[in-house]
Motif scaffolding. Structure first.
Motif, PDB file in Angstrom:
ATOM      1  N   GLY A  10     -12.898   3.480  25.472  1.00  0.00           N
ATOM      2  CA  GLY A  10     -12.326   3.559  24.881  1.00  0.00           C
ATOM      3  C   GLY A  10     -12.872   4.879  24.402  1.00  0.00           C
ATOM      4  O   GLY A  10     -14.134   4.670  23.762  1.00  0.00           O
ATOM      5  N   ARG A  13     -10.027   9.376  20.303  1.00  0.00           N
ATOM      6  CA  ARG A  13     -10.945   9.815  18.381  1.00  0.00           C
ATOM      7  C   ARG A  13     -11.775   9.185  17.304  1.00  0.00           C
ATOM      8  O   ARG A  13     -13.760   9.634  17.244  1.00  0.00           O
ATOM      9  N   GLY A  15     -13.020   6.667  19.476  1.00  0.00           N
ATOM     10  CA  GLY A  15     -14.693   5.940  20.320  1.00  0.00           C
ATOM     11  C   GLY A  15     -15.613   7.212  20.078  1.00  0.00           C
ATOM     12  O   GLY A  15     -16.919   6.289  20.787  1.00  0.00           O
ATOM     13  N   CYS A  35     -16.275   3.182  29.568  1.00  0.00           N
ATOM     14  CA  CYS A  35     -14.929   2.754  30.424  1.00  0.00           C
ATOM     15  C   CYS A  35     -13.163   3.418  29.372  1.00  0.00           C
ATOM     16  O   CYS A  35     -13.800   3.417  28.587  1.00  0.00           O
ATOM     17  N   SER A  36     -12.786   4.500  30.536  1.00  0.00           N
ATOM     18  CA  SER A  36     -11.399   5.052  30.245  1.00  0.00           C
ATOM     19  C   SER A  36     -10.470   5.428  31.532  1.00  0.00           C
ATOM     20  O   SER A  36     -11.362   5.808  32.158  1.00  0.00           O
ATOM     21  N   PRO A  37      -9.668   5.159  31.101  1.00  0.00           N
ATOM     22  CA  PRO A  37      -8.694   5.397  31.940  1.00  0.00           C
ATOM     23  C   PRO A  37      -8.696   7.239  31.921  1.00  0.00           C
ATOM     24  O   PRO A  37      -7.946   7.703  33.545  1.00  0.00           O
ATOM     25  N   VAL A  73     -13.133   0.462  21.788  1.00  0.00           N
ATOM     26  CA  VAL A  73     -12.157   0.857  20.775  1.00  0.00           C
ATOM     27  C   VAL A  73     -10.748   1.868  21.786  1.00  0.00           C
ATOM     28  O   VAL A  73     -10.228   2.997  21.897  1.00  0.00           O
ATOM     29  N   THR A  74     -10.066   0.933  22.352  1.00  0.00           N
ATOM     30  CA  THR A  74      -8.571   1.160  22.628  1.00  0.00           C
ATOM     31  C   THR A  74      -7.342   1.408  21.757  1.00  0.00           C
ATOM     32  O   THR A  74      -7.361   0.438  21.048  1.00  0.00           O
ATOM     33  N   THR A  76      -4.556  -0.280  20.100  1.00  0.00           N
ATOM     34  CA  THR A  76      -4.605  -1.514  19.027  1.00  0.00           C
ATOM     35  C   THR A  76      -3.521  -3.136  20.285  1.00  0.00           C
ATOM     36  O   THR A  76      -4.203  -3.870  20.366  1.00  0.00           O
ATOM     37  N   GLN A  82      -8.324  -8.046  25.882  1.00  0.00           N
ATOM     38  CA  GLN A  82      -9.588  -7.378  26.377  1.00  0.00           C
ATOM     39  C   GLN A  82     -10.573  -7.722  25.582  1.00  0.00           C
ATOM     40  O   GLN A  82     -11.807  -8.220  26.332  1.00  0.00           O
ATOM     41  N   ASP A 178      -1.947  -0.805  10.950  1.00  0.00           N
ATOM     42  CA  ASP A 178      -2.603   0.461  10.800  1.00  0.00           C
ATOM     43  C   ASP A 178      -3.936   0.634   9.732  1.00  0.00           C
ATOM     44  O   ASP A 178      -5.196   1.278   9.805  1.00  0.00           O
ATOM     45  N   HIS A 182      -6.767  -2.866   6.125  1.00  0.00           N
ATOM     46  CA  HIS A 182      -8.579  -2.113   5.319  1.00  0.00           C
ATOM     47  C   HIS A 182      -8.703  -2.642   4.168  1.00  0.00           C
ATOM     48  O   HIS A 182      -9.247  -3.162   3.677  1.00  0.00           O
ATOM     49  N   PHE A 284     -11.219   9.932   7.606  1.00  0.00           N
ATOM     50  CA  PHE A 284     -11.810   8.369   7.287  1.00  0.00           C
ATOM     51  C   PHE A 284     -12.970   8.667   7.840  1.00  0.00           C
ATOM     52  O   PHE A 284     -14.216   8.102   7.719  1.00  0.00           O
ATOM     53  N   PHE A 292     -19.504   3.377   9.413  1.00  0.00           N
ATOM     54  CA  PHE A 292     -19.135   3.398  10.479  1.00  0.00           C
ATOM     55  C   PHE A 292     -21.027   3.538  11.452  1.00  0.00           C
ATOM     56  O   PHE A 292     -20.641   2.530  12.307  1.00  0.00           O
TER      57      PHE A 292
HETATM   58  N1  NAD Z   1     -12.040   1.230  11.662  1.00  0.00           N
HETATM   59  C1  NAD Z   1     -10.801   2.766  11.741  1.00  0.00           C
HETATM   60  O1  NAD Z   1     -11.192   3.249  10.230  1.00  0.00           O
HETATM   61  C2  NAD Z   1     -10.648   3.419  12.353  1.00  0.00           C
HETATM   62  C3  NAD Z   1     -10.462   4.430  12.581  1.00  0.00           C
HETATM   63  C4  NAD Z   1      -9.289   5.107  13.961  1.00  0.00           C
HETATM   64  C5  NAD Z   1      -8.856   4.027  14.343  1.00  0.00           C
HETATM   65  N2  NAD Z   1      -9.616   2.737  14.575  1.00  0.00           N
HETATM   66  C6  NAD Z   1      -8.723   1.781  15.307  1.00  0.00           C
HETATM   67  O2  NAD Z   1      -9.224   2.226  17.108  1.00  0.00           O
HETATM   68  C7  NAD Z   1      -8.427   2.295  17.836  1.00  0.00           C
HETATM   69  C8  NAD Z   1      -8.596   3.499  18.738  1.00  0.00           C
HETATM   70  O3  NAD Z   1      -7.857   4.580  18.262  1.00  0.00           O
HETATM   71  P1  NAD Z   1      -7.915   6.292  18.018  1.00  0.00           P
HETATM   72  O4  NAD Z   1      -7.751   7.167  17.287  1.00  0.00           O
HETATM   73  O5  NAD Z   1      -9.756   6.264  18.611  1.00  0.00           O
HETATM   74  O6  NAD Z   1      -6.974   6.123  19.747  1.00  0.00           O
HETATM   75  P2  NAD Z   1      -6.957   7.029  20.999  1.00  0.00           P
HETATM   76  O7  NAD Z   1      -6.210   7.268  21.521  1.00  0.00           O
HETATM   77  O8  NAD Z   1      -8.099   8.434  20.337  1.00  0.00           O
HETATM   78  O9  NAD Z   1      -8.201   6.406  21.824  1.00  0.00           O
HETATM   79  C9  NAD Z   1      -7.681   5.271  22.898  1.00  0.00           C
HETATM   80  C10 NAD Z   1      -9.065   5.286  23.955  1.00  0.00           C
HETATM   81  O10 NAD Z   1      -8.593   4.188  24.517  1.00  0.00           O
HETATM   82  C11 NAD Z   1      -8.089   4.682  25.876  1.00  0.00           C
HETATM   83  N3  NAD Z   1      -7.586   3.848  26.526  1.00  0.00           N
HETATM   84  C12 NAD Z   1      -6.317   3.803  26.877  1.00  0.00           C
HETATM   85  N4  NAD Z   1      -5.905   2.376  27.950  1.00  0.00           N
HETATM   86  C13 NAD Z   1      -7.310   2.226  27.980  1.00  0.00           C
HETATM   87  C14 NAD Z   1      -7.895   1.098  28.774  1.00  0.00           C
HETATM   88  N5  NAD Z   1      -6.444   0.122  29.683  1.00  0.00           N
HETATM   89  N6  NAD Z   1      -8.979   0.543  29.051  1.00  0.00           N
HETATM   90  C15 NAD Z   1     -10.284   1.516  28.538  1.00  0.00           C
HETATM   91  N7  NAD Z   1     -10.207   1.989  27.713  1.00  0.00           N
HETATM   92  C16 NAD Z   1      -8.555   2.528  27.316  1.00  0.00           C
HETATM   93  C17 NAD Z   1      -7.887   6.185  25.912  1.00  0.00           C
HETATM   94  O11 NAD Z   1      -8.070   6.664  27.005  1.00  0.00           O
HETATM   95  C18 NAD Z   1      -8.977   6.304  24.857  1.00  0.00           C
HETATM   96  O12 NAD Z   1     -10.024   7.014  25.379  1.00  0.00           O
HETATM   97  C19 NAD Z   1      -7.194   1.599  17.923  1.00  0.00           C
HETATM   98  O13 NAD Z   1      -7.196   0.659  17.081  1.00  0.00           O
HETATM   99  C20 NAD Z   1      -7.278   2.528  15.894  1.00  0.00           C
HETATM  100  O14 NAD Z   1      -7.060   1.344  15.271  1.00  0.00           O
HETATM  101  C21 NAD Z   1      -9.980   2.516  13.586  1.00  0.00           C
END
Ligand code: NAD
Length: 339
Positions: A10, A13, A15, A35-37, A73-74, A76, A82, A178, A182, A284, A292
């Motif tokens: 992932g 945003r 990852g 890894c990312s698709p 970081v994929t 939810t 995974q 979402d 937290h 955030f 982080f």
């Molecule tokens: N801790 C925090 O404060 C916080 C903040 C933002 C997001 N998050 C969490 O992080 C996760 C990702 O959020 P985001 O905003 O980065 O989303 P995003 O959509 O920007 O990124 C998701 C990533 O996962 C990849 N992906 C999709 N399917 C996949 C697969 N099968 N294998 C590998 N990679 C795959 C996508 O290509 C993309 O790179 C969510 O679960 C979200 O809840 C947490």
């Protein structure tokens, strides 16, 4: 001891931020694979050497014998499967919050983790690594505010007029799963892990009508009744005008603590003919930048056996359990038991 070899799945945003932290601000680890698709995300992954491995396929990624630990970081809905697959492949796992969008999946992850006790399995409740929240928790444990019995906590994003976040809404579990997940974890952590019994939630759409067909809201309010008269009051919003305003108050029998009040970007306050004001953080990541970074450092140190994992999978299960009850209450308009 050799550096820990980490792979990240992932690169969206968040990852990309984790990848930067692993590559540039975490000791004793090497970011060796991603890894990312999405090929463009792999091509532009920060911190990845040209020679490092890039996978479009998750199963091939976790079969890589030269990865010791994975950071997931994929989206939810993928977290539970995974995490299970990576644990079974022998990897330590860090997975973003929430662990899953139903309790049964959380419990399946816990069961698999129990079968692999030597591997770390950690969920990304990043605020626990924020220095101010850490100080607050220590003060509470030392009795600074007497017996804590209320947490008031909010996660409020700056309004994104484009509504781009709505594309995450169908898979995020809604505003409470979402964002408030937290605050739920913080409330349990700051109040000594009480058991939640009942919740009540309501919400409204102030700006983003695109959420209505999804049953979601852009401003949500929840009350959590914990055992022993302990309470949490939660607020989540996607529509703040001034910036990302996440803060928490803990009220005890002999005082209270406020953490992150006013979303201040720095310690500069301007006083002029227009009044007294300061700049605020915009998102955030700006608010929790240091947390982080410390979160990845803690994960790597735990995988290397240098420190215990302070965040249990059962904490993540409880956060999901409470978040789901709140989401049910938003939809039913009634108080809901936590089960
Ligand atoms: N801790 C925090 O404060 C916080 C903040 C933002 C997001 N998050 C969490 O992080 C996760 C990702 O959020 P985001 O905003 O980065 O989303 P995003 O959509 O920007 O990124 C998701 C990533 O996962 C990849 N992906 C999709 N399917 C996949 C697969 N099968 N294998 C590998 N990679 C795959 C996508 O290509 C993309 O790179 C969510 O679960 C979200 O809840 C947490």
């Amino acid at each position: 001891m050799k550096p820990l070899r980490v792979g990240i799945a992932g690169l969206g945003r968040l990852g990309r931020r984790h990848a930067e932290n692993l590559a540039f601000s975490t000791r004793d680890c090497l970011l060796v694979a991603a890894c990312s698709p999405v090929q463009a995300e792999l091509d532009n992954a920060p911190g990845l050497h040209p020679g490092y491995r890039r996978y479009a396929d998750f199963d091939a990624f976790i079969r890589d014998d030269e990865i010791d630990a994975v950071v997931l970081v994929t989206p939810t809905p993928l977290h539970a499967e995974q995490t299970i697959a990576a644990l079974r492949a022998g990897k330590h796992v860090f997975v973003e919050k929430p662990l899953a969008l139903n309790v049964a999946d959380c419990e399946r992850v816990e069961a698999v983790a129990r079968e692999h006790p030597k591997q770390v399995a950690m969920v990304g409740f990043v605020r626990r690594f924020d220095p101010s929240y850490e100080t607050a928790r220590r003060s509470i444990a030392e009795g600074a505010i007497g017996r804590p019995f209320v947490v008031r906590s909010q996660t409020c994003d700056m309004n994104d007029a484009s509504g781009a976040f709505i594309r995450f809404a169908p898979t995020s579990g809604g505003i409470f799963m979402d964002c408030s997940v937290h605050d739920i974890d913080l409330a349990r952590w700051l109040l000594g892990q009480p058991r939640a019994e009942r919740v009540f939630a309501t919400g409204t759409i102030a700006i983003h009508e695109g959420l209505r067909p999804l049953g979601d809201v852009d401003n949500g309010f929840a009350l959590v009744e914990f055992e022993g008269g302990v309470r949490a009051v939660l607020y989540a919003s996607r529509t703040q005008a001034h910036g990302h305003d996440t803060h928490t108050e803990v009220i005890g029998t002999a005082g209270s603590l406020r953490i992150g009040q006013d979303a201040a970007r720095d310690r500069v306050v301007t006083c002029d003919a227009n009044g007294v004001r300061h700049q605020v953080v915009v998102d955030f990541f700006e608010r929790f930048r240091e947390a982080f970074s410390r979160e990845m450092q803690a994960f790597v140190a735990s995988c290397r056996g240098e420190q215990p994992v302070t965040l249990s999978l059962s904490d993540a299960t409880e956060a999901t359990r409470i978040g789901l009850a709140i989401t049910r209450s938003l939809k039913s308009g009634q108080p809901e038991a936590v089960w």
